[in-house]
Design an enzyme around this catalytic site. Structure first.
Site, PDB file in Angstrom:
ATOM      1  N   GLU A  93       0.826  -1.206   0.000  1.00  0.00           N
ATOM      2  CA  GLU A  93       0.000   0.000   0.000  1.00  0.00           C
ATOM      3  C   GLU A  93       0.869   1.269   0.000  1.00  0.00           C
ATOM      4  O   GLU A  93       0.572   2.229  -0.712  1.00  0.00           O
ATOM      5  CB  GLU A  93      -0.929   0.021   1.232  1.00  0.00           C
ATOM      6  N   CYS A 134      -2.614  -2.742   7.273  1.00  0.00           N
ATOM      7  CA  CYS A 134      -2.173  -2.677   8.663  1.00  0.00           C
ATOM      8  C   CYS A 134      -2.393  -1.250   9.173  1.00  0.00           C
ATOM      9  O   CYS A 134      -2.706  -0.343   8.398  1.00  0.00           O
ATOM     10  CB  CYS A 134      -0.700  -3.076   8.759  1.00  0.00           C
ATOM     11  N   CYS A 171      -0.406   1.359   7.178  1.00  0.00           N
ATOM     12  CA  CYS A 171      -0.934   1.588   5.835  1.00  0.00           C
ATOM     13  C   CYS A 171      -2.283   2.300   5.883  1.00  0.00           C
ATOM     14  O   CYS A 171      -2.540   3.195   5.076  1.00  0.00           O
ATOM     15  CB  CYS A 171      -1.031   0.271   5.075  1.00  0.00           C
TER      16      CYS A 171
END
Length: 158
Positions: free
Chosen positions: A55, A83, A86
């Protein structure tokens, strides 16, 4: 916004390329006006950069393309739920939509050291306006973990 399979396939195919390049099994594709503007796989191991998640790399590419940090109106297709790092970058880049396949808990089951904080929780806590579409093409995204295991990916977990 109704997600489109072809954009998730860009992310999946990029993740497969990443696995071939000895990276972790994650891919992302950023779309603006139905055109890919940043497609990337995880590059953590290649550059010894723990922040080089798919990402983040896709965001860097899209920002360079537009010469701005404002990606308003873009959508990001991720093979796995972003996560917390990100998700934060997606929020700060003002990306409008997150569409993901596998969940953070799926990555954790595969042996990744995930912080199990779902995107929906971060959205609520941060009062973010991001639209989140979980589980899109989940089976195809989960298959990436199997390919990763078959390719001997155990030492490339973090």
């Amino acid at each position: 916004m109704e997600p489109k399979e072809k954009f998730m396939w860009f992310a999946i195919d990029k993740a497969k390329k990443g696995i071939e390049d000895n990276q972790a099994p994650f891919g992302a594709c950023i779309i603006k006006n139905s055109v890919p503007v940043g497609v990337a796989h995880n590059e953590v191991w290649g550059g010894n950069d723990i922040t080089a998640h798919a990402e983040i790399v896709a965001i860097r590419k899209a920002c360079q393309k537009f010469q701005t940090i404002d990606l308003s109106g873009c959508s990001i297709y991720c093979t796995c739920e972003p996560c917390p790092m990100c998700f934060s970058a997606i929020h700060w880049a003002k990306i409008s939509n997150i569409i993901y396949g596998a969940g953070i808990s799926d990555a954790k089951k595969c042996g990744f050291s995930e912080l199990e904080i779902p995107n929906k929780v971060m959205k609520r806590m941060g009062k973010s306006s991001i639209s989140i579409r979980p589980g899109f093409m989940k089976k195809e995204c989960l298959d990436l973990f199997l390919i990763f295991e078959e390719e001997g990916g155990k030492e490339r977990r973090y």
